[in-house]
Design a protein around this motif. Sequence first.
Motif, PDB file in Angstrom:
ATOM      1  N   UNK A 289       3.170  -1.368  -1.096  1.00  9.62           N
ATOM      2  CA  UNK A 289       3.870  -0.110  -2.254  1.00  9.62           C
ATOM      3  C   UNK A 289       5.083  -0.748  -2.773  1.00  9.62           C
ATOM      4  N   UNK A 290       5.630  -1.879  -2.141  1.00 13.02           N
ATOM      5  CA  UNK A 290       7.009  -2.213  -2.480  1.00 13.02           C
ATOM      6  C   UNK A 290       6.774  -2.715  -4.103  1.00 13.02           C
ATOM      7  N   UNK A 291       5.458  -3.131  -4.104  1.00 14.03           N
ATOM      8  CA  UNK A 291       5.335  -3.641  -6.043  1.00 14.03           C
ATOM      9  C   UNK A 291       5.578  -2.533  -6.621  1.00 14.03           C
ATOM     10  N   UNK A 292       5.329  -1.305  -6.329  1.00 18.96           N
ATOM     11  CA  UNK A 292       5.323  -0.077  -7.423  1.00 18.96           C
ATOM     12  C   UNK A 292       6.770   0.432  -7.417  1.00 18.96           C
ATOM     13  N   UNK A 293       7.552  -0.392  -6.803  1.00 20.98           N
ATOM     14  CA  UNK A 293       9.217   0.365  -6.549  1.00 20.98           C
ATOM     15  C   UNK A 293       9.733   0.788  -7.890  1.00 20.98           C
ATOM     16  N   UNK A 294       9.154   0.044  -9.145  1.00 23.90           N
ATOM     17  CA  UNK A 294       9.655   0.344 -10.665  1.00 23.90           C
ATOM     18  C   UNK A 294       8.826   1.328 -11.129  1.00 23.90           C
ATOM     19  N   UNK A 295       7.946   2.044 -10.517  1.00 26.03           N
ATOM     20  CA  UNK A 295       6.994   2.860 -10.999  1.00 26.03           C
ATOM     21  C   UNK A 295       7.238   4.320 -10.812  1.00 26.03           C
ATOM     22  N   UNK A 296       6.825   5.287 -11.417  1.00 21.96           N
ATOM     23  CA  UNK A 296       6.647   6.760 -11.118  1.00 21.96           C
ATOM     24  C   UNK A 296       5.251   7.085 -10.523  1.00 21.96           C
ATOM     25  N   UNK A 297       5.152   7.663  -9.454  1.00 20.35           N
ATOM     26  CA  UNK A 297       3.753   7.852  -8.951  1.00 20.35           C
ATOM     27  C   UNK A 297       3.691   9.187  -8.468  1.00 20.35           C
ATOM     28  N   UNK A 298       2.355   9.612  -8.891  1.00 18.83           N
ATOM     29  CA  UNK A 298       2.117  11.141  -8.650  1.00 18.83           C
ATOM     30  C   UNK A 298       1.007  11.283  -7.933  1.00 18.83           C
ATOM     31  N   UNK A 299       1.345  11.798  -6.496  1.00 23.57           N
ATOM     32  CA  UNK A 299       0.282  12.120  -5.760  1.00 23.57           C
ATOM     33  C   UNK A 299      -0.029  13.415  -5.369  1.00 23.57           C
ATOM     34  N   UNK A 300       0.191  14.216  -6.322  1.00 21.28           N
ATOM     35  CA  UNK A 300       0.270  15.789  -6.103  1.00 21.28           C
ATOM     36  C   UNK A 300      -1.265  16.211  -6.271  1.00 21.28           C
ATOM     37  N   UNK A 301      -1.340  17.448  -5.557  1.00 18.22           N
ATOM     38  CA  UNK A 301      -2.884  17.862  -5.683  1.00 18.22           C
ATOM     39  C   UNK A 301      -3.855  17.104  -4.632  1.00 18.22           C
ATOM     40  N   UNK A 302      -3.531  16.526  -3.583  1.00 15.27           N
ATOM     41  CA  UNK A 302      -4.192  15.701  -2.778  1.00 15.27           C
ATOM     42  C   UNK A 302      -4.077  16.089  -1.502  1.00 15.27           C
ATOM     43  N   UNK A 303      -4.740  15.819  -0.490  1.00 16.37           N
ATOM     44  CA  UNK A 303      -4.626  16.159   0.930  1.00 16.37           C
ATOM     45  C   UNK A 303      -3.908  15.090   1.935  1.00 16.37           C
ATOM     46  N   UNK A 304      -3.037  14.677   1.426  1.00 15.24           N
ATOM     47  CA  UNK A 304      -1.978  13.700   2.076  1.00 15.24           C
ATOM     48  C   UNK A 304      -1.497  14.170   3.570  1.00 15.24           C
ATOM     49  N   UNK A 305      -1.733  13.815   4.845  1.00 17.93           N
ATOM     50  CA  UNK A 305      -1.257  14.449   5.894  1.00 17.93           C
ATOM     51  C   UNK A 305      -0.354  13.508   6.888  1.00 17.93           C
ATOM     52  N   UNK A 306      -0.245  12.109   6.370  1.00 22.11           N
ATOM     53  CA  UNK A 306       0.991  11.387   6.974  1.00 22.11           C
ATOM     54  C   UNK A 306       1.553  10.342   5.955  1.00 22.11           C
ATOM     55  N   UNK A 307       2.884  10.178   6.369  1.00 19.69           N
ATOM     56  CA  UNK A 307       3.698   9.222   5.698  1.00 19.69           C
ATOM     57  C   UNK A 307       4.063   7.997   6.422  1.00 19.69           C
TER      58      UNK A 307
END
Length: 610
Positions: A289-307
């Motif tokens: 994930x650290x390779x995406x530190x320059x990116x905007x990431x959209x995870x909306x409208x999913x069923x994410x239940x842990x971070x």
Amino acid sequence: MHNDTFMNMRFLRILDLSSNKVSLMDPGFLYNMHGSLFYLNLSFNKMSTLDITNGIASKQDYFCLVDYSHNSIKSLTNKKTWKLKMNTTLGHGGMVNLSNNSLTAFFDLNTLRFLGFEHLFLIGKLMNYGFDLRDNKWNCDCKIYQFAKAAEPFAKYMSRGYFDVKCYAPRKFKDTSMLTIIKDHLYDGLICKLSFADKCPPKCRCMYQPAVRNRTLIDCSDLHLTRLPRMLPDYNVLEVDLSNNNLQNLPLQFRHMHKHGRNIKRNLDRIRLFNFSNNQIRMLPRSNLFHLRKAEIDFRENNINSLHRSMAELNPCNIYLDTVEMQCKCEDIWLQQWLPKSDSKCHKNVHVLCRLKGQLISIKSMTKKDLGCRIPNTNFIWISTIIVAAFIIVVLLSASIFSFRFEILIIGRKFIKYFRGTSYPMTLFYDVYIACNEEDEKIRLWLTSHLLPTLEVNNMLRVFWPCRDSEIGVPREEEMINVMSNTQTFIIILSEEYKGPVRWNEKEWKHAWHNYTHDLNREIIIINYDLLEANEIAKRYLGAFLRIGQFIDFSNHKKSIENEIASLIIKQDKNLKKYERKISSHSQIDDETFPFLKQYPLYSEFQYKE
């Protein structure tokens, strides 16, 4: 048409080959033309390509018109890999007519390099040329952008008719003049569609849009995808849209890509927008994930239940999660620090709600006890902190005492003598022992002409100087130990390194220091003859005298150094008069107490006088 057909016709002015069936023209015809050709007309023929060396001239200064109009030219070639060098001149040129052909792709930097112009500024050598590119099937795409930006300062001066080059495609720009695009800054529509050959993923729609952040759009939305794309175009700013698909297990997807040797780092580092919205994602990847530190990431409208805590490597203002409902544990407490503050502009990006006793509570409001964290004993922490701090202090203090042990001993010894007082035993035979580099002639001269007369004649002190007083045939170290054990004060003269075969100086220093540390009645006087620094002295205990300033600087000429040394020696016996010291010392010396003294002439002399 061969490039040497008209080579020797130096006075040829007009060559009209129009309306024929010429389909091929050797490279270098115009470039190597060495004469006075003013007009070359090859219009209305069947040429499909044109070499760059037939559009420029170098061996004749001027020409009026080279006409290739009304052919079927689709591309320019460089069959001889010609390159324009810095010192190459292209004359004053003329008009090159390429109108009414089938050219479609404009000249971007790669095309210009292919045609021999390694650097863009070399195009300036064609300032005296004119190129009529009208009535071709120009595709006004991303390749025009670089040319348009470079031509902006000159657009208002481009008033000649042949500058009115119009677009044929895309439909948005059909019949629109390129000058209009430049003057009105219509750059957003200059895009290039990418194909599978450009590594556009299958079924996806890709386009390069340099005017908008130099971005490359990869639209893979609404394709019912279950896996991540296995390749991405070779551009630096990627915006990937994977919304409205069936992506589920992202950790497995990332592991699969890594297992099969795909360069995840290179692909992820180039992404600036990653849209995963409206999929079936429940878990996020824990690695990479650290390779995406320059990116905007959209995870909306999913069923994410842990971070996972690896999310902390990303900026929360660049992530869109909406509301995440999860069973919070103590290991999730990091979210309280990571989530944006309520006054932040991006505080609505992520909301984490914890399930607690049938309720949903923001993790920011949860206590350690609510999260099931073990609360440490405060008293135990304080006691542990005090013990660790005390240990560190003891270690530092011990290290300091060890580093400055000699300085502490010298200063402490002075304080003890000051409060306790000093009594001098009458059994010491010599008042002074002089230790110096006996190989140094200047030191010997100073001792014999200045210091010894001051001590022995003026102050009646008994001095032992090995260079002068040692008995021939007696082992020197044995004699040194006997004499130094019966001497009151040791004068050590510090000079440059001793060059002798035996380092007697260091032996004398060792025995002087031994007597000094074991008997409060003994003293050491340091004379810094060669102005040495403390770190230049081999023995650290002698350097300690210099570090605390307890020495005589030989460069001090304000007063007599000899008298200063004598006063330091006399001061140690201030309770006795000099005369009493002289007459009382011998009366108490007998052969039984100091049998070794019989060998010295000074002892025999005193016995005779008695």
